[in-house]
Write a protein that holds these residues in place. Sequence first.
Motif, PDB file in Angstrom:
ATOM      1  N   SER A  14     -18.697  23.064   5.154  1.00 50.07           N
ATOM      2  CA  SER A  14     -20.208  22.250   5.490  1.00 50.07           C
ATOM      3  C   SER A  14     -21.237  22.758   4.547  1.00 50.07           C
ATOM      4  O   SER A  14     -22.334  22.014   4.415  1.00 50.07           O
ATOM      5  N   PHE A  15     -21.018  23.678   3.823  1.00 50.86           N
ATOM      6  CA  PHE A  15     -22.070  24.211   2.590  1.00 50.86           C
ATOM      7  C   PHE A  15     -21.863  23.794   1.258  1.00 50.86           C
ATOM      8  O   PHE A  15     -22.797  24.127   0.514  1.00 50.86           O
ATOM      9  N   ASN A  16     -20.853  22.961   1.043  1.00 51.12           N
ATOM     10  CA  ASN A  16     -20.731  22.462  -0.421  1.00 51.12           C
ATOM     11  C   ASN A  16     -21.900  21.979  -0.675  1.00 51.12           C
ATOM     12  O   ASN A  16     -22.755  21.024  -0.193  1.00 51.12           O
ATOM     13  N   PRO A  17     -22.227  21.911  -2.240  1.00 49.10           N
ATOM     14  CA  PRO A  17     -21.684  22.772  -3.013  1.00 49.10           C
ATOM     15  C   PRO A  17     -22.114  24.404  -3.198  1.00 49.10           C
ATOM     16  O   PRO A  17     -21.563  24.890  -4.303  1.00 49.10           O
ATOM     17  N   MET A  18     -22.475  24.679  -2.210  1.00 44.37           N
ATOM     18  CA  MET A  18     -22.663  26.131  -2.247  1.00 44.37           C
ATOM     19  C   MET A  18     -21.247  27.050  -1.879  1.00 44.37           C
ATOM     20  O   MET A  18     -20.576  26.301  -1.435  1.00 44.37           O
ATOM     21  N   THR A  19     -21.186  28.102  -2.273  1.00 43.75           N
ATOM     22  CA  THR A  19     -20.125  28.903  -1.693  1.00 43.75           C
ATOM     23  C   THR A  19     -20.223  29.682  -0.430  1.00 43.75           C
ATOM     24  O   THR A  19     -21.179  30.403  -0.311  1.00 43.75           O
ATOM     25  N   CYS A  20     -19.367  29.416   0.385  1.00 41.80           N
ATOM     26  CA  CYS A  20     -19.531  29.986   1.845  1.00 41.80           C
ATOM     27  C   CYS A  20     -18.244  30.490   2.032  1.00 41.80           C
ATOM     28  O   CYS A  20     -17.171  30.050   1.937  1.00 41.80           O
ATOM     29  N   HIS A  21     -18.644  31.965   2.833  1.00 43.93           N
ATOM     30  CA  HIS A  21     -17.136  32.676   3.107  1.00 43.93           C
ATOM     31  C   HIS A  21     -17.547  33.165   4.573  1.00 43.93           C
ATOM     32  O   HIS A  21     -18.615  33.376   5.075  1.00 43.93           O
ATOM     33  N   CYS A  22     -16.393  32.730   5.371  1.00 45.03           N
ATOM     34  CA  CYS A  22     -16.572  33.094   7.141  1.00 45.03           C
ATOM     35  C   CYS A  22     -15.292  34.166   7.274  1.00 45.03           C
ATOM     36  O   CYS A  22     -14.350  34.154   6.551  1.00 45.03           O
ATOM     37  N   THR A  23     -16.140  35.122   7.889  1.00 46.85           N
ATOM     38  CA  THR A  23     -15.041  36.331   8.243  1.00 46.85           C
ATOM     39  C   THR A  23     -14.995  36.274   9.576  1.00 46.85           C
ATOM     40  O   THR A  23     -15.981  36.233  10.227  1.00 46.85           O
ATOM     41  N   ILE A  24     -13.749  36.480  10.290  1.00 45.55           N
ATOM     42  CA  ILE A  24     -13.602  36.617  11.845  1.00 45.55           C
ATOM     43  C   ILE A  24     -13.635  38.270  11.781  1.00 45.55           C
ATOM     44  O   ILE A  24     -12.451  38.757  11.430  1.00 45.55           O
ATOM     45  N   ASN A  25     -14.603  38.758  12.431  1.00 47.51           N
ATOM     46  CA  ASN A  25     -14.569  40.244  12.759  1.00 47.51           C
ATOM     47  C   ASN A  25     -13.466  40.781  13.815  1.00 47.51           C
ATOM     48  O   ASN A  25     -13.588  39.943  14.843  1.00 47.51           O
ATOM     49  N   PRO A  26     -13.038  41.843  14.080  1.00 48.42           N
ATOM     50  CA  PRO A  26     -12.588  42.533  15.303  1.00 48.42           C
ATOM     51  C   PRO A  26     -13.783  42.239  16.424  1.00 48.42           C
ATOM     52  O   PRO A  26     -14.765  42.384  16.324  1.00 48.42           O
ATOM     53  N   GLY A  27     -13.127  41.755  17.566  1.00 51.85           N
ATOM     54  CA  GLY A  27     -13.819  41.355  18.700  1.00 51.85           C
ATOM     55  C   GLY A  27     -14.306  39.947  18.578  1.00 51.85           C
ATOM     56  O   GLY A  27     -15.103  39.553  19.694  1.00 51.85           O
ATOM     57  N   GLY A  28     -14.009  39.167  17.559  1.00 50.28           N
ATOM     58  CA  GLY A  28     -14.340  37.555  17.820  1.00 50.28           C
ATOM     59  C   GLY A  28     -15.741  37.351  17.351  1.00 50.28           C
ATOM     60  O   GLY A  28     -16.081  36.377  17.659  1.00 50.28           O
ATOM     61  N   ASN A  29     -16.151  38.205  16.559  1.00 52.04           N
ATOM     62  CA  ASN A  29     -17.459  37.832  15.859  1.00 52.04           C
ATOM     63  C   ASN A  29     -17.356  37.351  14.572  1.00 52.04           C
ATOM     64  O   ASN A  29     -16.402  37.880  13.827  1.00 52.04           O
ATOM     65  N   LEU A  30     -18.165  36.390  14.189  1.00 51.46           N
ATOM     66  CA  LEU A  30     -18.093  35.695  12.832  1.00 51.46           C
ATOM     67  C   LEU A  30     -19.211  36.031  12.052  1.00 51.46           C
ATOM     68  O   LEU A  30     -20.166  36.251  12.441  1.00 51.46           O
ATOM     69  N   THR A  51     -17.667  33.879  18.517  1.00 54.11           N
ATOM     70  CA  THR A  51     -16.906  32.740  18.229  1.00 54.11           C
ATOM     71  C   THR A  51     -16.539  32.019  19.691  1.00 54.11           C
ATOM     72  O   THR A  51     -16.254  30.920  19.719  1.00 54.11           O
ATOM     73  N   GLU A  52     -16.713  32.709  20.939  1.00 55.15           N
ATOM     74  CA  GLU A  52     -16.360  32.220  22.266  1.00 55.15           C
ATOM     75  C   GLU A  52     -17.584  31.198  22.435  1.00 55.15           C
ATOM     76  O   GLU A  52     -17.486  30.350  23.185  1.00 55.15           O
TER      77      GLU A  52
END
Length: 93
Positions: A14-30, A51-52
């Motif tokens: 959704s953020f093209n042409p920018m670079t976006c990285h998503c990480t799912i952390n322990p516990g379900g937070n993004l 994430t819930e």
Amino acid sequence: MIPTVELRRIIEASFNPMTCHCTINPGGNLTVEVTDPKTGQVDLLVVGIPTESLATVRDINDLLAQLREELKANQEWFQADFHGRNLLQRRHH
């Protein structure tokens, strides 16, 4: 609920042409990090998105709208701050 792999793909694309990285952390937070691919500058970093709370396409669209607003505000602030510094530096030289 949308699988986390699909959630990451939707947000990152959704953020093209920018670079976006998503990480799912322990516990379900993004964590979402959006950077300018030319400069490498981090224009947006949001930690702790539950994430819930992203169970439907509408939830994801609402999150993306909020993130884009924050990104735009950050970019405007960085740009104003950068130009302000340039003006100050020119006055002192």
